[in-house]
Motif scaffolding. Structure first.
Motif, PDB file in Angstrom:
ATOM      1  N   GLU A  45       4.022  10.453  -6.751  1.00 40.61           N
ATOM      2  CA  GLU A  45       5.024  11.028  -7.806  1.00 40.61           C
ATOM      3  C   GLU A  45       4.670  10.639  -9.259  1.00 40.61           C
ATOM      4  O   GLU A  45       5.561  10.466 -10.136  1.00 40.61           O
ATOM      5  CB  GLU A  45       6.334  10.042  -7.463  1.00 40.61           C
ATOM      6  CG  GLU A  45       6.875  10.390  -6.060  1.00 40.61           C
ATOM      7  CD  GLU A  45       8.280   9.665  -5.686  1.00 40.61           C
ATOM      8  OE1 GLU A  45       9.005   9.456  -6.590  1.00 40.61           O
ATOM      9  OE2 GLU A  45       8.282   9.553  -4.225  1.00 40.61           O
ATOM     10  N   GLN A  46       3.492  10.241  -9.604  1.00 36.30           N
ATOM     11  CA  GLN A  46       3.026  10.086 -10.705  1.00 36.30           C
ATOM     12  C   GLN A  46       3.433   8.974 -11.559  1.00 36.30           C
ATOM     13  O   GLN A  46       4.102   8.937 -12.720  1.00 36.30           O
ATOM     14  CB  GLN A  46       3.047  11.424 -11.683  1.00 36.30           C
ATOM     15  CG  GLN A  46       2.149  12.609 -10.860  1.00 36.30           C
ATOM     16  CD  GLN A  46       2.346  13.754 -11.838  1.00 36.30           C
ATOM     17  OE1 GLN A  46       3.330  14.032 -12.912  1.00 36.30           O
ATOM     18  NE2 GLN A  46       1.375  14.777 -11.672  1.00 36.30           N
TER      19      GLN A  46
ATOM     20  N   ARG B 255       0.843  -1.152  -0.001  1.00 37.25           N
ATOM     21  CA  ARG B 255       0.200  -0.015   0.082  1.00 37.25           C
ATOM     22  C   ARG B 255       1.048   1.201   0.068  1.00 37.25           C
ATOM     23  O   ARG B 255       0.567   2.215  -0.632  1.00 37.25           O
ATOM     24  CB  ARG B 255      -0.908   0.123   1.256  1.00 37.25           C
ATOM     25  CG  ARG B 255      -1.924  -0.988   1.151  1.00 37.25           C
ATOM     26  CD  ARG B 255      -2.694  -1.042   2.345  1.00 37.25           C
ATOM     27  NE  ARG B 255      -3.701  -2.115   2.535  1.00 37.25           N
ATOM     28  CZ  ARG B 255      -4.961  -2.202   1.801  1.00 37.25           C
ATOM     29  NH1 ARG B 255      -5.424  -1.123   1.015  1.00 37.25           N
ATOM     30  NH2 ARG B 255      -5.908  -3.234   1.904  1.00 37.25           N
ATOM     31  N   ILE B 256       1.678   1.341   0.651  1.00 40.97           N
ATOM     32  CA  ILE B 256       2.881   2.052   0.789  1.00 40.97           C
ATOM     33  C   ILE B 256       3.431   2.668  -0.562  1.00 40.97           C
ATOM     34  O   ILE B 256       3.584   3.841  -1.087  1.00 40.97           O
ATOM     35  CB  ILE B 256       3.815   2.195   1.689  1.00 40.97           C
ATOM     36  CG1 ILE B 256       3.265   1.943   3.122  1.00 40.97           C
ATOM     37  CG2 ILE B 256       4.935   3.322   1.954  1.00 40.97           C
ATOM     38  CD1 ILE B 256       4.086   1.832   4.483  1.00 40.97           C
ATOM     39  N   ILE B 257       3.994   1.580  -1.050  1.00 39.71           N
ATOM     40  CA  ILE B 257       4.346   1.577  -2.363  1.00 39.71           C
ATOM     41  C   ILE B 257       3.659   2.221  -3.594  1.00 39.71           C
ATOM     42  O   ILE B 257       4.059   3.225  -4.187  1.00 39.71           O
ATOM     43  CB  ILE B 257       5.181   0.240  -3.050  1.00 39.71           C
ATOM     44  CG1 ILE B 257       6.131  -0.563  -2.221  1.00 39.71           C
ATOM     45  CG2 ILE B 257       5.390   0.211  -4.424  1.00 39.71           C
ATOM     46  CD1 ILE B 257       6.452  -1.867  -2.456  1.00 39.71           C
ATOM     47  N   TYR B 258       2.195   1.761  -3.543  1.00 44.59           N
ATOM     48  CA  TYR B 258       1.303   2.439  -4.227  1.00 44.59           C
ATOM     49  C   TYR B 258       1.011   3.746  -3.961  1.00 44.59           C
ATOM     50  O   TYR B 258       0.894   4.553  -5.030  1.00 44.59           O
ATOM     51  CB  TYR B 258      -0.168   1.644  -4.118  1.00 44.59           C
ATOM     52  CG  TYR B 258      -1.128   2.329  -4.773  1.00 44.59           C
ATOM     53  CD1 TYR B 258      -1.300   2.219  -6.044  1.00 44.59           C
ATOM     54  CD2 TYR B 258      -2.228   2.920  -4.006  1.00 44.59           C
ATOM     55  CE1 TYR B 258      -2.547   2.931  -6.978  1.00 44.59           C
ATOM     56  CE2 TYR B 258      -3.189   3.429  -4.890  1.00 44.59           C
ATOM     57  CZ  TYR B 258      -3.467   3.468  -6.171  1.00 44.59           C
ATOM     58  OH  TYR B 258      -4.467   3.875  -6.959  1.00 44.59           O
ATOM     59  N   GLN B 259       0.860   4.111  -2.995  1.00 48.34           N
ATOM     60  CA  GLN B 259       0.512   5.534  -2.507  1.00 48.34           C
ATOM     61  C   GLN B 259       1.804   6.327  -3.031  1.00 48.34           C
ATOM     62  O   GLN B 259       1.426   7.683  -3.492  1.00 48.34           O
ATOM     63  CB  GLN B 259       0.287   5.570  -1.120  1.00 48.34           C
ATOM     64  CG  GLN B 259      -0.750   4.968  -0.696  1.00 48.34           C
ATOM     65  CD  GLN B 259      -1.067   4.537   0.941  1.00 48.34           C
ATOM     66  OE1 GLN B 259      -0.109   5.073   1.790  1.00 48.34           O
ATOM     67  NE2 GLN B 259      -2.238   4.261   1.412  1.00 48.34           N
ATOM     68  N   GLN B 260       2.866   6.073  -2.691  1.00 46.74           N
ATOM     69  CA  GLN B 260       4.199   6.747  -2.854  1.00 46.74           C
ATOM     70  C   GLN B 260       4.206   6.903  -4.640  1.00 46.74           C
ATOM     71  O   GLN B 260       4.612   8.016  -5.089  1.00 46.74           O
ATOM     72  CB  GLN B 260       5.480   6.242  -2.469  1.00 46.74           C
ATOM     73  CG  GLN B 260       5.687   6.328  -1.069  1.00 46.74           C
ATOM     74  CD  GLN B 260       5.948   7.987  -0.559  1.00 46.74           C
ATOM     75  OE1 GLN B 260       6.504   8.520  -1.037  1.00 46.74           O
ATOM     76  NE2 GLN B 260       5.242   8.188   0.423  1.00 46.74           N
TER      77      GLN B 260
END
Length: 428
Positions: free
Chosen positions: A414-415, A405-410
C-alpha cells in the motif's frame, strides 16, 4: 493556560508534587526577544521528572539543548549520566541526593519553600530575611560564596504579601466571575461542548476553546473521579513512567479500549469524538467505552497495578536494552523515545492479547524489535501504519506470533513503507 493548567500551577505554588516543582528567579532577566513577553514582572520556572533542568529561559516552550543538559548532569553527579530520567528533581524525598534546578535561571529558589517562609496560607504573613532565603538557593550556585540580596527580592515579597496576607482589615479579595453553564434546561446536543469545557474556556482570559490531548484527559477526569489517581500510578512508576505523558497514557488506553469493544481504530481522535465516546452508553459486547477504560486503568488491590499498567511494564521489559545482560539486543531508552509512539500501539495490543503467555511474548522479542526499528526509517505514515498493523492483528488468530513480516509486506503493497534490498540484491 487552560483552567486545569492554572489550577495545577496554583497548587504547585503552595506545595510541590512528586514529579514537578515550581521555582522563582530572584534575579531574573526580564527582557525577551518576543516583545509580548516584556510585560512580565516575575519569572517562574518548572522542573519535572521529564524536564529536570527546566525549559529555555528566552523561549519557555523550547527544550534546553542536549549539550547544556549533559554538562549539567556531569557537573552535578560527578559522572556521566546519559539520560535526564536518571536525574532527581529537588523535592524533600530526594534529600541528601544530587538534585537538579532550572539551569537557565540566575538565582532560582523553590517557590513553595518561599511561600512557607512567608507564612503559607495561614493568613498571617511574615517577611523573611535574606539569610533565611540563602539556603534555598541550589548548592552549585552558592559555591562561590555569599550571594548578595537582589533588588527584585523585595518586589517578590511585596507581591506575596498582597496575595497571602489576610490579617488586616483591608484584606485583598480576588474573585473570578464565571457564567453558570446549566445543561438541565435544554436538550443536550451530542456535538455541544461539555460543561467542563465551557468552564475552562470562561476562566481563561483569552476565551480560548481547548483542543487536543490535554482536554481529552480533562474530560475523562470530569467523568471518572478516579482517573487521575489511576494515571498517576503509572506516571510515578520509575520503570515505565518515562514512556508516555499522562495525556499519552489516556490516548493509548483509549485505543486499546476501542480495540477491545470492536470499535473503529482512531489514532488521533479530536475532542468532539472523545467526548462522544465517553458519553456513549451503548453497550458493545457488554461494555461501553468508559466501562472498558475503567477496566483497563483500575488498579488491582493485590498487585497495586492496573491491567494497562502491567501491559506497559511487559512492553518496557521486552523492548528496552538491558545493560546487565551481555550482547542484549534491546533498544536503548533514548532511541525508543525517538520512535513515534503511535508505532507502539500494535505491540501494546498484541502483548495485551497474550498477557497470560509470558513465554510466547519473550519468544517474539526479535519480531517486535524488528518492527519497531524498521518504524524509525522504513514507514512513512505513523497513523496509517499503526492502524493497518492493528487491523492485521485483529484478523489474525490470537494464538499467532507478532506479525511483523505481514505488517511490512502489507505496508509495502500500500506504499506505506520503503523496500529494503535483500542480501541477494547486494550481491548483484
Amino acid at each position: 493556560m487552560d483552567g486545569q493548567q492554572r489550577t495545577r500551577a496554583i497548587l504547585l505554588g503552595f506545595n510541590h508534587s512528586e514529579n514537578a516543582r515550581l521555582w522563582i528567579d530572584l534575579k531574573p532577566t526580564l527582557s525577551f526577544d518576543n516583545i509580548e513577553h516584556n510585560d512580565r514582572h516575575f519569572l517562574f520556572r518548572v522542573t519535572t521528572t521529564h524536564q529536570p533542568w527546566g525549559m529555555k529561559c528566552s523561549k519557555p516552550e523550547d527544550k534546553i539543548s542536549e549539550e547544556k543538559k549533559h554538562k549539567a548532569r556531569g557537573k552535578l553527579y560527578q559522572k556521566s549520566l546519559r539520560y535526564d530520567y536518571q536525574v532527581k528533581i529537588n523535592i524533600p524525598a530526594h534529600h541528601g541526593e544530587p538534585v537538579s534546578w532550572p539551569i537557565e535561571a540566575n538565582i532560582p529558589i523553590p517557590f513553595d519553600d518561599l511561600v512557607k517562609l512567608c507564612g503559607g496560607y495561614t493568613g498571617f504573613f511574615r517577611e523573611p530575611q535574606w539569610n533565611e532565603v540563602i539556603p534555598l538557593i541550589p548548592n552549585d550556585l552558592r559555591q562561590d560564596g555569599w550571594i548578595n540580596e537582589t533588588e527584585h527580592f523585595s518586589e517578590i515579597i511585596m507581591a506575596l504579601k498582597r496575595i497571602l496576607d489576610s490579617s488586616s482589615e483591608n484584606e485583598y479579595q480576588r474573585s473570578v466571575a464565571l457564567l453558570i453553564h446549566n445543561g438541565d434546561f435544554y436538550k443536550k446536543n451530542e456535538n455541544a461542548q461539555d460543561a467542563i469545557e465551557v468552564l475552562f474556556r470562561r476562566i481563561n482570559s483569552k476565551g480560548t476553546i481547548l483542543n487536543g490531548e490535554e482536554m481529552q484527559y480533562s474530560l475523562l477526569k470530569a467523568t471518572w473521579d478516579r482517573a487521575y489517581d489511576m494515571v498517576y500510578n503509572i506516571i510515578s512508576d520509575d520503570k515505565i513512567g518515562y514512556l508516555f505523558s499522562s495525556t499519552g497514557i489516556v490516548l493509548s488506553a483509549a485505543r486499546l479500549a476501542r480495540y477491545n469493544i470492536n470499535e473503529h481504530d482512531d489514532s488521533s481522535p479530536n475532542v468532539t469524538k472523545f467526548r462522544k465516546w465517553i458519553g456513549d452508553k451503548k453497550q458493545s459486547e457488554g461494555k461501553s467505552f468508559l466501562d472498558e477504560m475503567k477496566h483497563l486503568l483500575e488498579t488491582n488491590p493485590e498487585s497495586n497495578k492496573s491491567i494497562y499498567h502491567s501491559t506497559i511494564e511487559e512492553f518496557c521489559n521486552l523492548i528496552v536494552f538491558n545493560e546487565n545482560t551481555v550482547d542484549d539486543i534491546g533498544i536503548p531508552k533514548k532511541l525508543l523515545l525517538s520512535i513515534n509512539s503511535k508505532y507502539y500501539h500494535p505491540v501494546i495490543i498484541w502483548i495485551y492479547l497474550n498477557r497470560n503467555n509470558h513465554l510466547k511474548i519473550k519468544n517474539n522479542r526479535l519480531s517486535i524489535l524488528r518492527y519497531l526499528m524498521f518504524s524509525l526509517i522504513g514507514f512513512d505514515d505513523a497513523d496509517k501504519v499503526s492502524r493497518k498493523a492493528n487491523h492485521i492483528i485483529r484478523n489474525n488468530n490470537h494464538g499467532d506470533d507478532f506479525p511483523d513480516r505481514i505488517i511490512y509486506q502489507q505496508c509495502v503493497k500500500e506504499q506505506l513503507a520503503i523496500i529494503f534490498p535483500s542480501i541477494s540484491d547486494f550481491k548483484k
